[in-house]
Design a protein around this motif. Structure first.
Motif, short mmCIF file in Angstrom:
data_model
loop_
_atom_site.label_atom_id
_atom_site.label_comp_id
_atom_site.label_asym_id
_atom_site.label_seq_id
_atom_site.Cartn_x
_atom_site.Cartn_y
_atom_site.Cartn_z
N ALA A 105 15.53 63.83 36.79
CA ALA A 105 15.90 62.57 37.10
C ALA A 105 16.10 61.37 36.21
O ALA A 105 15.43 61.74 35.03
CB ALA A 105 14.75 62.15 38.30
N LYS A 106 17.28 60.94 36.36
CA LYS A 106 17.64 60.09 34.86
C LYS A 106 16.98 58.52 35.31
O LYS A 106 16.91 58.07 36.47
CB LYS A 106 19.08 60.11 35.03
CG LYS A 106 19.94 59.25 33.83
CD LYS A 106 21.23 59.37 33.92
CE LYS A 106 21.81 58.76 32.71
NZ LYS A 106 23.33 58.96 32.78
N TYR A 107 16.59 57.99 34.40
CA TYR A 107 16.23 56.70 34.27
C TYR A 107 16.80 55.79 33.11
O TYR A 107 16.65 56.20 32.15
CB TYR A 107 14.62 56.66 34.00
CG TYR A 107 13.63 57.36 34.83
CD1 TYR A 107 13.22 57.03 36.06
CD2 TYR A 107 13.71 58.93 34.62
CE1 TYR A 107 12.38 57.49 37.04
CE2 TYR A 107 12.86 59.60 35.54
CZ TYR A 107 12.42 59.03 36.77
OH TYR A 107 11.67 59.73 37.61
N ALA A 123 13.91 48.76 40.46
CA ALA A 123 14.27 50.00 39.70
C ALA A 123 13.97 51.11 40.58
O ALA A 123 14.64 52.06 40.59
CB ALA A 123 13.63 50.09 38.50
N PRO A 124 12.70 51.40 41.11
CA PRO A 124 12.11 52.68 42.04
C PRO A 124 13.23 52.90 42.97
O PRO A 124 13.11 54.06 43.33
CB PRO A 124 10.86 52.29 42.35
CG PRO A 124 10.26 51.37 41.57
CD PRO A 124 11.42 50.35 41.27
N HIS A 125 13.81 51.91 43.42
CA HIS A 125 14.93 52.33 44.77
C HIS A 125 16.06 52.81 44.47
O HIS A 125 16.97 53.32 45.18
CB HIS A 125 15.26 50.74 45.33
CG HIS A 125 13.91 50.11 45.79
ND1 HIS A 125 12.98 50.81 47.06
CD2 HIS A 125 13.37 49.04 45.41
CE1 HIS A 125 12.13 49.73 46.99
NE2 HIS A 125 12.55 48.70 46.29
N TYR A 126 16.14 53.07 43.17
CA TYR A 126 17.49 53.89 42.52
C TYR A 126 17.14 55.17 42.34
O TYR A 126 17.94 56.09 41.70
CB TYR A 126 18.09 53.30 41.09
CG TYR A 126 18.40 51.93 41.28
CD1 TYR A 126 19.55 51.53 41.96
CD2 TYR A 126 17.71 50.92 40.76
CE1 TYR A 126 20.02 50.33 42.14
CE2 TYR A 126 18.05 49.48 40.89
CZ TYR A 126 19.35 49.29 41.45
OH TYR A 126 19.92 48.08 41.92
N MET A 158 14.71 37.93 34.82
CA MET A 158 15.48 39.19 35.09
C MET A 158 14.70 40.55 34.89
O MET A 158 15.08 41.55 35.77
CB MET A 158 16.64 39.14 33.77
CG MET A 158 17.63 38.11 33.96
SD MET A 158 18.73 37.96 32.46
CE MET A 158 19.21 39.35 32.24
N ARG A 159 13.90 40.61 33.99
CA ARG A 159 12.92 41.60 33.74
C ARG A 159 12.12 42.17 35.44
O ARG A 159 11.95 43.22 35.58
CB ARG A 159 12.05 41.55 32.74
CG ARG A 159 12.78 41.55 31.41
CD ARG A 159 11.54 41.26 30.48
NE ARG A 159 12.35 41.48 28.76
CZ ARG A 159 11.60 40.95 27.92
NH1 ARG A 159 10.43 40.82 27.78
NH2 ARG A 159 12.52 41.41 26.81
N GLU A 160 11.53 41.06 35.55
CA GLU A 160 10.76 41.28 37.12
C GLU A 160 11.61 41.76 38.20
O GLU A 160 11.31 42.69 38.89
CB GLU A 160 10.21 39.92 37.40
CG GLU A 160 8.70 39.84 38.25
CD GLU A 160 7.81 40.96 37.82
OE1 GLU A 160 7.40 41.74 38.43
OE2 GLU A 160 7.47 40.58 36.53
N ARG A 209 7.93 50.89 32.44
CA ARG A 209 7.56 49.58 32.23
C ARG A 209 6.48 49.27 31.34
O ARG A 209 6.49 48.43 30.48
CB ARG A 209 6.97 49.10 33.58
CG ARG A 209 6.91 47.49 33.65
CD ARG A 209 6.65 47.04 34.89
NE ARG A 209 6.70 45.41 34.82
CZ ARG A 209 6.56 44.65 35.72
NH1 ARG A 209 6.64 44.86 37.11
NH2 ARG A 209 6.50 43.39 35.65
N ALA A 210 5.40 49.96 31.53
CA ALA A 210 4.15 49.92 30.51
C ALA A 210 4.65 50.19 29.00
O ALA A 210 4.34 49.33 28.20
CB ALA A 210 2.92 50.87 30.86
#
Length: 113
Positions: free
Chosen positions: A94-96, A45-48, A37-39, A59-60
């Motif tokens: 930008a929101k993450y 994620a960057p596509h959002y 799930m994490r992978e 991630r780090a």
């Protein structure tokens, strides 16, 4: 000259981070399922939206111990809205959003024996 009590914009980015509160997944999952799930999340994620370098820093930080995670967040210029890193912003606004499963393990994790 500013007041001693005034806060600069940089103070928000240095909010002290912490692990999310204990949480339970909708069904018990194994460590392998959690890692998958994490992978999948980090791959998509960057596509959002947002910047790749911020996603990389998040991630780090998510995979590091708290003190190292704090240093990563501070040096990347990430603005932390929620101390558990579930909602963050970059300096451009930008929101993450990070799901809890990338930040900690659920209480109903099945430990492989």
């Amino acid at each position: 000259m500013g007041c001693a009590g005034s806060r600069g914009k940089g103070d928000e980015a240095s909010k002290k981070i912490r692990k999310p509160k204990p949480w339970k997944h909708s069904e018990a999952i194994t460590k392998a399922q959690l890692m998958k799930m994490r992978e999948e999340f980090w791959d998509t994620a960057p596509h959002y939206g947002g910047r790749k370098e911020i996603w990389d820093a998040l991630r780090a930080a998510a995979e590091a111990e708290l003190t190292l995670a704090q240093a990563i967040i501070d040096s990347a210029g990430v603005i932390v809205q929620n101390p558990d890193l579930t909602v963050c912003y970059d300096e451009r606004g930008a929101k993450y959003e990070l799901p809890k499963y990338v930040l900690s393990e659920p209480t109903n994790l099945i430990h492989d024996t």
